[in-house]
Scaffold this motif. Structure first.
Motif, short mmCIF file in Angstrom:
data_model
loop_
_atom_site.label_atom_id
_atom_site.label_comp_id
_atom_site.label_asym_id
_atom_site.label_seq_id
_atom_site.Cartn_x
_atom_site.Cartn_y
_atom_site.Cartn_z
N VAL A 278 6.08 -44.81 11.56
CA VAL A 278 6.24 -43.82 10.50
C VAL A 278 7.57 -43.08 10.66
CG1 VAL A 278 5.10 -41.89 9.31
CG2 VAL A 278 3.75 -43.42 10.78
N GLY A 279 8.28 -42.88 9.55
CA GLY A 279 9.50 -42.07 9.58
C GLY A 279 9.57 -41.15 8.36
N GLN A 280 10.43 -40.16 8.43
CA GLN A 280 10.61 -39.30 7.26
C GLN A 280 11.31 -40.05 6.14
OE1 GLN A 280 9.03 -36.38 6.79
NE2 GLN A 280 8.15 -37.06 8.74
N SER A 281 12.12 -41.03 6.52
CA SER A 281 12.72 -41.92 5.53
C SER A 281 12.51 -43.35 6.03
CB SER A 281 14.22 -41.64 5.40
OG SER A 281 14.86 -41.98 6.63
N GLU A 282 12.73 -44.31 5.15
CA GLU A 282 12.56 -45.69 5.58
C GLU A 282 13.59 -46.01 6.67
OE1 GLU A 282 12.24 -48.52 2.41
OE2 GLU A 282 12.50 -50.22 3.80
N THR A 283 14.79 -45.49 6.51
CA THR A 283 15.84 -45.71 7.50
C THR A 283 15.43 -45.16 8.87
OG1 THR A 283 17.42 -45.42 5.72
CG2 THR A 283 18.31 -45.43 7.96
N GLU A 284 14.88 -43.96 8.86
CA GLU A 284 14.47 -43.38 10.14
C GLU A 284 13.39 -44.24 10.80
OE1 GLU A 284 13.20 -39.07 10.35
OE2 GLU A 284 11.74 -39.96 11.72
N ALA A 285 12.45 -44.71 9.99
CA ALA A 285 11.38 -45.55 10.53
C ALA A 285 11.94 -46.84 11.13
CB ALA A 285 10.35 -45.86 9.45
N ARG A 286 12.86 -47.48 10.40
CA ARG A 286 13.51 -48.71 10.89
C ARG A 286 14.25 -48.45 12.21
NH1 ARG A 286 12.03 -53.11 9.46
NH2 ARG A 286 10.96 -52.93 7.47
N GLU A 290 13.68 -50.21 15.74
CA GLU A 290 14.77 -50.93 16.43
C GLU A 290 14.99 -50.38 17.84
OE1 GLU A 290 16.00 -53.79 15.80
OE2 GLU A 290 14.86 -53.82 13.91
N ALA A 291 14.78 -49.09 18.00
CA ALA A 291 14.93 -48.50 19.34
C ALA A 291 13.92 -49.13 20.32
CB ALA A 291 14.73 -46.99 19.27
N PHE A 292 12.72 -49.40 19.83
CA PHE A 292 11.75 -50.11 20.68
C PHE A 292 12.17 -51.55 20.92
CE2 PHE A 292 8.83 -46.75 19.17
CZ PHE A 292 8.35 -46.33 20.39
N LEU A 367 4.07 -52.32 9.16
CA LEU A 367 4.39 -51.34 8.13
C LEU A 367 5.35 -50.34 8.74
CD1 LEU A 367 0.75 -50.76 6.96
CD2 LEU A 367 2.58 -51.73 5.58
N ILE A 368 6.59 -50.40 8.28
CA ILE A 368 7.61 -49.54 8.84
C ILE A 368 8.21 -48.77 7.69
CG2 ILE A 368 9.80 -49.52 10.13
CD1 ILE A 368 8.87 -52.26 11.34
N GLY A 369 7.90 -47.48 7.60
CA GLY A 369 8.40 -46.72 6.45
C GLY A 369 7.89 -45.30 6.43
N THR A 370 7.98 -44.69 5.24
CA THR A 370 7.54 -43.30 5.07
C THR A 370 6.01 -43.28 4.93
OG1 THR A 370 7.59 -43.40 2.67
CG2 THR A 370 9.66 -42.82 3.80
#
Lengths: 442, 442
Positions: A278-286, A290-292, A367-370
């Motif tokens: 989960v992220g505040q934006s799709e970019t943040e979630a991605r 990716e960090a993992f 599911l990677i997103g907001t």
């Protein structure tokens, strides 16, 4: 929305440090898989969000003794002792533990689950699995694992013995009449006297019929034999599905098999795994994801891939080459093998890339997103008859679960898809499953 | 007295409703043996009194399906799930669970106890027993129980496998190095590769070495073979002794066997069972006990007697006749048979009277009196080298335990015989037992 609308079910999949293989390396993650406080925290987060159940997977071996696999997956709590401990620090949430039918004794399994159902006030589920790894067989007096057909025949009989033992006592067998001295009514005790192909078990069980009548039976098999066993005996099916279309086909197929066993559609809940970032934006979630991914050592991903494909050692193959052709095994992992081979082909992944990819979602729907995007997807699957609910897999514990619980669950609640309060006390009540009658006592 | 004086150890024996067979009929006793709140209360009482450990016995069958035995002994919690639940509602007290070596698999036993040792922060003991009842065998794929010698040979090997699995990992195997990605040091993992007469178990265990190194090993065998096994492998011995003289002889015999296994006297703690009924006067204590005795139906006492003597059905013999001559069985209960035959002879008891007598203390040392009288007796046994401590059996739970904890324990503390505060955190520390070194890693 009215409470009477069909509601989706949520399970929280608890795996030490999290579902992502490299989670333990993340700075936010407690890296000790035997730290009970992390499980307690995760259980309490899931309960506060009104999840139906906690799921705990299991193996009966250390797979990490190949040098490449220095992961946090080598040691962990045994599921029944873990759930018994969690039963006292939670009040409502269901507790689903995995126990294999390939090496255990049915009396012991029946007993420990029944005992835990009493301890928890009716919140227990048994994830009935078969074991297909030579390393597990070798811990239980065998040199090789059992073949697929024999494993499933044994599992079918094991289920019959366990449920028969759970029904040893009528629900009203215990009079506890202090005046007369009659503790139970001997007419309400059933001696199973099972004599089958794999087991001879007399009974009765030394545990009273449990609060749920029987703990909820969960399965995850997806082969033809696995689906037949599930259609006959499972009440929840946990499944790995990577696309809506495939999930819809699986759902229709499995629900379609219920009729011949005299069961209606609602008696079996299908819950695909959903790997969620989960992220505040799709970019943040991605970026989070990716960090993992960057923390995955390629050989760890490849070792995991080899295990998922049916216990192959892939360490000899070049990381930048293709997934090698592998013989079809009799390991019950055929369907998974086909899935992964298709994925590698469709996205043109090298062996190393596929390994890393698998290390992330482990072949589950990702599911990677907001929160809104994730809720949209879950709703589409739920309303599109691909799922009755989801088993939520988060990359890291407890943080990933907390993000889902505080950001996605409220969105599902606003849409009227998920409960705001527990309606019942038992796992069966949460899931909308009937309490089984005891066939030995009309 | 100084803290350095030899201190006695106390275990609280928890049996649903209490140790007295008719306890459930007593007006003060909650008659549901599957009521966790009673165990929680008892555990917290024992911990507040600084007991070393809670003991839980076990069987793997219902013996009560003979019509005479309508007792509360037919159903109860499975010990490992019970203790896992108790681990979260207590902080210091030890948790000793019984698990049989006759029907379980060593990998599973090693794993569940190690998992519980982690969950509880190092408070677990394994009461290693063998099983000798046909009704138990019949729940585990056998028609008859194993003979005494074979049971003990299996137990010996079972112990070797379990302790070997507990030593799978060096204490410092887990590096959890987030930077390098190395979770464990592969040089600190030992693969057991056990191949013996009864078991083939590869290992390693999928649980890290536990806080205590190994859970404490407890035994209760009193036959020649049982004593030899205990002298070689046990750290605590729970024993039924009915007189100071017999207890001293047993103590001297068992401690005397330690040397040949290279062990010192302090490495094995001998804890006879003490069945305790406390009153403000001796008369009050006797009346309390008699109130329980009157609740015993004679045929229940006789059925229990038959089971203790080696699974004989005594229901055909007249209640007012003598204890019949019984064949010496190969059931491992020979020593108990001899004890009971002597008791019936010495006190000229009819079958019915002996049954009722047994139903009370179950062949254990009985202390019925004031706190001072009870403390005097315990002190005499302790100082007379008949005991290192006691396993306290109370007629009814939780009240009987509360009476002992609030009336007898303070008297023992005043005499400097028993701790006022826990000195350590683990069961080993409470008992004064060393943490075992891992032999596979220097």
């Amino acid at each position: 929305m009215a409470n009477s609308a069909r509601q989706l079910r949520l399970g929280a999949f608890l795996m030490a440090t999290g579902h992502h293989i490299a989670a333990w390396r993340h700075p936010d993650v407690p890296a000790d898989p035997l730290d009970f406080s992390v499980y307690r925290r995760a259980a309490q987060i899931a309960e506060a969000a009104r999840f139906d159940a906690l799921f705990v997977a299991d193996s009966v071996a250390v797979f990490g003794d190949e040098p490449a696999s220095h992961t946090a997956r080598s040691v962990y709590f045994e599921p029944l002792t873990l759930h018994a401990a969690l039963s006292t620090v939670t009040e409502r949430i269901g507790l689903v533990a995995t126990a294999t039918t390939t090496y255990n004794e049915p009396y012991q399994v029946a007993r420990q689950f029944a005992s835990l159902d009493h301890l928890s006030g009716g919140r227990v589920g048994w994830n009935l699995v078969t074991s297909d790894a030579a390393l597990e067989a070798q811990n239980f007096n065998r040199d090789e694992h059992l073949g697929h057909a024999e494993r499933y025949a044994r599992a079918r009989e094991f289920h019959r013995v366990v449920t028969g033992l759970w029904d040893s006592w009528a629900d009203d067998a215990f009079l506890r009449d202090k005046a007369s001295g009659q503790f139970y009514d001997p007419g309400k005790l059933h001696v199973l006297n099972h004599r089958g192909e794999h087991f001879k078990v007399r009974g009765p069980l030394n545990v009273a019929r449990s609060p749920q009548g029987r703990p909820v039976v969960v399965q995850a098999g997806s082969s033809e034999t696995g689906r037949e066993l599930a259609a006959e005996t499972a009440e929840v099916v946990f499944t790995a599905q990577t696309s809506l279309t495939n999930a819809q086909a699986f759902y229709a197929d499995l629900k379609g098999r219920l009729g011949k066993f005299g069961r209606d559609e609602d008696s079996l809940k299908i819950m695909p795994g959903a790997f969620v970032v989960v992220g505040q934006s799709e970019t943040e979630a991605r970026e989070k994801f990716e960090a993992f991914q960057e923390l995955v050592e390629p050989q760890v991903g490849v070792a995991l891939l080899g295990r998922m494909l049916g216990n192959f050692d892939l360490s000899e193959y070049p990381l930048d080459g293709p997934l090698p052709e592998l013989p079809l095994t009799d390991s019950g992992q055929r369907s998974r093998q086909q899935l992964l081979t298709e994925l590698a082909g469709a996205e043109n992944l090298t062996l190393g890339q596929l390994g890393r990819r698998i290390a992330g979602g482990r072949g589950h729907y990702s599911l990677i997103g907001t929160p809104t995007q994730i809720a949209d997807e879950l709703q589409a699957w739920f309303e599109g008859r691909a799922a009755d609910g989801f088993n939520v897999l988060v990359p890291h514990l407890p943080t990933g679960l907390e993000e889902f619980a505080t950001q996605v669950v409220p969105e599902l609640q606003r849409r009227g898809l998920f409960r705001r309060e527990y309606e019942g006390r038992t796992l069966r009540e949460h899931l909308g499953l009937a309490r089984p009658k005891n066939p030995f006592f009309g």
